[in-house]
Design a protein around this motif. Structure first.
Motif, PDB file in Angstrom:
ATOM      1  N   GLN A  71       0.831  -1.197   0.000  1.00 23.20           N
ATOM      2  CA  GLN A  71       0.000   0.000   0.000  1.00 23.20           C
ATOM      3  C   GLN A  71       0.861   1.241   0.000  1.00 23.20           C
ATOM      4  O   GLN A  71       1.961   1.251   0.525  1.00 23.20           O
ATOM      5  CB  GLN A  71      -0.896   0.025   1.251  1.00 23.20           C
ATOM      6  N   TYR A  74      -2.396   9.233  -6.288  1.00 24.78           N
ATOM      7  CA  TYR A  74      -2.723   9.006  -4.881  1.00 24.78           C
ATOM      8  C   TYR A  74      -2.926  10.349  -4.189  1.00 24.78           C
ATOM      9  O   TYR A  74      -2.291  11.352  -4.535  1.00 24.78           O
ATOM     10  CB  TYR A  74      -1.606   8.234  -4.183  1.00 24.78           C
ATOM     11  N   GLN A 108       0.906   5.330   1.019  1.00 24.11           N
ATOM     12  CA  GLN A 108       0.250   6.347   1.841  1.00 24.11           C
ATOM     13  C   GLN A 108       0.898   7.691   1.622  1.00 24.11           C
ATOM     14  O   GLN A 108       2.131   7.782   1.493  1.00 24.11           O
ATOM     15  CB  GLN A 108       0.356   5.984   3.327  1.00 24.11           C
TER      16      GLN A 108
END
Length: 122
Positions: free
Chosen positions: A1, A111, A3
């Motif tokens: 993932q 993102y 972030q």
């Protein structure tokens, strides 16, 4: 993932300064563009500033000469130095990154961070 985590928002008086930072973490192969967007209540999200990995920058007309975007490519971190703040700069500021994760063969994806509130009082 992957972030993106923002830091540095807060309350400041008009004419003051704030510095935002955003760090991207995870299995990141490369980041082409990192930038900042903002969204004021009742308005659409708008571009504030972006910076490519090569150093090219783009600013909204409303912040030119007052805000400066910089980047530490080694740390996958982008900064936004905001000077001469105005009440109309009040908004939630979001970090954005166009990046490739996990493998060189994956296409890039966009993102977003969770946002940080900037409030400028008159």
């Amino acid at each position: 993932q992957v972030q993106l985590v923002e830091f540095g928002g807060g309350l400041v008086q008009a004419g003051g300064s704030l510095r935002l930072s955003c760090a991207a973490s995870g299995r990141i192969i490369s980041i082409s563009i990192m930038g900042w967007y903002r969204q004021a209540p009742g308005k659409q999200r708008e571009l504030v500033a972006t910076r490519t990995d090569g150093g090219s920058t783009n600013y909204a007309d409303s912040v030119k000469g007052r805000f400066t975007i910089s980047r530490d490519n080694a740390k996958n971190t982008v900064y936004l130095q905001m000077n001469s703040l105005k009440p109309e700069d009040t908004a939630v500021y979001y970090c954005n990154a166009d990046l490739v994760r996990d493998s060189y063969y994956r296409p890039p994806s966009s993102y977003w961070g969770q946002g940080t509130q900037v409030t400028v009082s008159s």
